[in-house]
Design a protein around this motif. Structure first.
Motif, PDB file in Angstrom:
ATOM      1  N   GLU A 234      33.977  40.422  44.288  1.00 13.17           N
ATOM      2  CA  GLU A 234      32.970  40.433  43.222  1.00 13.17           C
ATOM      3  C   GLU A 234      33.527  40.927  41.890  1.00 13.17           C
ATOM      4  O   GLU A 234      32.936  40.678  40.826  1.00 13.17           O
ATOM      5  N   ASN A 235      34.651  41.618  41.924  1.00  8.95           N
ATOM      6  CA  ASN A 235      35.303  42.072  40.695  1.00  8.95           C
ATOM      7  C   ASN A 235      36.421  41.133  40.255  1.00  8.95           C
ATOM      8  O   ASN A 235      37.193  41.453  39.360  1.00  8.95           O
ATOM      9  N   TYR A 236      36.519  39.985  40.909  1.00  6.58           N
ATOM     10  CA  TYR A 236      37.493  38.943  40.595  1.00  6.58           C
ATOM     11  C   TYR A 236      38.930  39.352  40.907  1.00  6.58           C
ATOM     12  O   TYR A 236      39.874  38.762  40.370  1.00  6.58           O
ATOM     13  N   ASN A 237      39.093  40.336  41.761  1.00  3.85           N
ATOM     14  CA  ASN A 237      40.409  40.583  42.324  1.00  3.85           C
ATOM     15  C   ASN A 237      40.711  39.477  43.331  1.00  3.85           C
ATOM     16  O   ASN A 237      39.824  39.061  44.079  1.00  3.85           O
ATOM     17  N   ILE A 238      41.943  39.011  43.350  1.00  7.56           N
ATOM     18  CA  ILE A 238      42.316  37.922  44.250  1.00  7.56           C
ATOM     19  C   ILE A 238      43.328  38.449  45.257  1.00  7.56           C
ATOM     20  O   ILE A 238      44.378  38.982  44.887  1.00  7.56           O
ATOM     21  N   ASN A 259      48.695  34.522  41.554  1.00 11.53           N
ATOM     22  CA  ASN A 259      47.354  34.141  41.990  1.00 11.53           C
ATOM     23  C   ASN A 259      46.356  34.230  40.832  1.00 11.53           C
ATOM     24  O   ASN A 259      45.521  33.334  40.631  1.00 11.53           O
ATOM     25  N   MET A 260      46.420  35.305  40.067  1.00 10.15           N
ATOM     26  CA  MET A 260      45.521  35.450  38.927  1.00 10.15           C
ATOM     27  C   MET A 260      45.763  34.329  37.915  1.00 10.15           C
ATOM     28  O   MET A 260      44.818  33.738  37.375  1.00 10.15           O
ATOM     29  N   ALA A 290      40.109  41.134  35.118  1.00 12.94           N
ATOM     30  CA  ALA A 290      40.783  41.581  36.337  1.00 12.94           C
ATOM     31  C   ALA A 290      42.295  41.505  36.180  1.00 12.94           C
ATOM     32  O   ALA A 290      43.029  42.391  36.642  1.00 12.94           O
ATOM     33  N   THR A 291      42.770  40.467  35.516  1.00 14.46           N
ATOM     34  CA  THR A 291      44.206  40.319  35.273  1.00 14.46           C
ATOM     35  C   THR A 291      44.736  41.486  34.447  1.00 14.46           C
ATOM     36  O   THR A 291      45.769  42.091  34.773  1.00 14.46           O
ATOM     37  N   PHE A 292      44.045  41.803  33.378  1.00 16.06           N
ATOM     38  CA  PHE A 292      44.469  42.918  32.529  1.00 16.06           C
ATOM     39  C   PHE A 292      44.436  44.236  33.298  1.00 16.06           C
ATOM     40  O   PHE A 292      45.364  45.056  33.194  1.00 16.06           O
TER      41      PHE A 292
END
Length: 461
Positions: A234-238, A259-260, A290-292
């Motif tokens: 839900e926090n867009y972690n992959i 992945n991001m 999430a990437t940052f």
């Protein structure tokens, strides 16, 4: 072509009339950026012997253990993609003929980026990286091959079509591509984010390029799958992946930067294709945040899974190359992101150039950009590719680089919607592997896993 490259390389090291060891980058000077990128590209290509007598066109030496620092097939395709972007950003054509020849040599017997020589280690992500490279060639109007060879667009379509056929028969875990293509390969029971991310990325880009909504529908379904199964939270972690035996509930929560990047660029293409959909705008923003948060401590790209103690596999050293290139391409498709992304790419490029300070030539690039001029002692294609990529992306605000093309905005690569139809695309239809196949495939895949299992458990290499 070569004199231009040598001239740029020499210029990059002349400071005050003296030859210096480490690379000196002036981040606001396009000429400096081009010279430094050319130097790093030159050093990267010293690892490639496919255009020499006895070499195999299109592929780097390897795979391990002969030589022990060899490279798997997928990274060769990824390198050509990086060099296509290098040409597109810098205008340097030095490697274009080598790129074209290398890709075409590896298209496979059915023009689908599945050469039989690599069937003992063929992953959906491996094929996917070569497909995304072909897509980049179409989007940038890279020099088209002769008409008796497959076009860039048709190669990308063939990869997508063969993988769509595999997806069509999947029921375990509610869908999703498996890591490996063939039943007899170790890892066939694993579904991961990078294999599905490559398919999503390719579908979104094909939808935008061809304006064919079928590709977008498949991309949307893949997004729905990865979120429903929990590989994107839900926090867009992959996260890396999970096994079909557990209905994909044993999620390996290791995170990798590529992945991001692959999902971010796909989402940006979907935003662009849908003419600014609020849903895809939110997804782009959330992926970017999430990437940052995960991969840019102190604004500098950082491979969190392995960089702290340099426990990276050969593959992992290259992941930041794709993250930074795909972030740069995102700025064309979702323009508001440029103000957010470029400061990260700028800080990372300055740090990467400082890390190119080691080796026998005094300018070999390491992975640990945050360490400044203290070279981390690592070297290879991945480290060179990553530094080169993040540096040339900083030409964006300084030169006139256009967005990815489509067939309505000047793209010249001719497609084939039925590309890949000659392939054996259905894994269930493949004849049973011989004992020799099983042994050979098991040995090769085990070699890929042994060094990583102790650190991370099962994951995509």
């Amino acid at each position: 072509m070569l004199p231009t490259l040598i001239s740029r390389a020499a210029t990059a090291f002349l400071v005050g009339g003296k030859l210096v060891g480490a690379i000196a980058l002036s981040i606001d000077d396009p000429t400096s950026i081009k010279n430094v990128a050319a130097t790093i590209a030159y050093d990267m290509m010293t690892y490639y012997h496919g255009n020499q007598s006895g070499g195999i066109p299109g592929v780097l030496p390897g795979p391990p253990p002969n030589p022990p620092n060899g490279y798997y097939w997928w990274e060769s395709g990824a390198m050509w993609g990086s060099l296509i972007d290098y040409w597109h950003f810098t205008g340097d054509t030095s490697y274009n003929n080598v790129i074209e020849a290398g890709i075409q040599w590896q298209v496979g017997e059915h023009d689908d980026m599945m050469p039989s020589n690599w069937s003992q280690s063929m992953g959906n992500d491996d094929q996917g990286f070569w497909g995304m490279t072909a897509m980049s060639a179409a989007e940038t109007n890279f020099q088209n091959p002769p008409t008796n060879q497959p076009s860039w667009l048709s190669l990308a379509q063939a990869v997508f079509n063969t993988q769509a056929e595999r997806l069509a028969i999947e029921t375990l875990c509610g869908g999703g591509l498996r890591w490996q293509v063939y039943q007899y390969l170790t890892g066939y029971d694993y579904k991961n984010s990078i294999a599905n991310g490559c398919f999503f990325n390719l579908g979104a880009r094909l939808a935008r390029y061809t304006n064919n909504d079928t590709y977008a529908q498949e991309a949307e379904k893949t997004w729905d799958w990865i979120t429903s199964v929990g590989l994107m939270d839900e926090n867009y972690n992959i996260y890396d992946g999970a096994h079909v035996e557990t209905n994909c509930t044993d999620i390996n929560k290791i995170q990798f930067s590529y992945n991001m990047g692959v999902w971010l660029l796909g989402a940006a293409n979907m935003y662009n294709y849908t003419n600014g959909s609020a849903v895809w705008e939110q997804r782009v923003n959330s992926l970017l945040n999430a990437t940052f948060n995960v991969f840019f401590p102190n604004n500098i790209a950082y491979e969190v899974a392995c960089e702290p103690k340099l426990t990276c596999t050969t593959d992992m050293y290259s992941f930041k190359a794709y993250l930074t290139r795909w972030m740069a391409q995102t700025t064309f498709l979702a323009p508001w992101t440029r103000a957010l992304i470029m400061p990260k790419l700028r800080a990372s490029a300055i740090a990467a150039a400082e890390q190119c300070s080691g080796g026998a030539n005094g300018r070999t690039c390491g992975l640990s950009w945050s360490k400044g001029t203290v070279w981390d002692g690592t070297q290879g294609v991945g480290q060179q590719m990553a530094a080169m990529s993040v540096i040339f992306t900083n030409l964006l605000p300084l030169t006139d680089i256009g967005p990815p093309l489509t067939n309505l905005t000047g793209g010249t690569s001719l497609g084939n919607p039925n590309a890949g139809s000659a392939s054996v695309a259905n894994p269930e239809a493949i004849k049973p592997a011989t004992q020799g196949d099983r042994v050979g495939a098991g040995i090769l895949t085990t070699l890929m896993l042994v060094s990583a299992t102790g650190m991370f458990g099962w994951m995509s290499i």
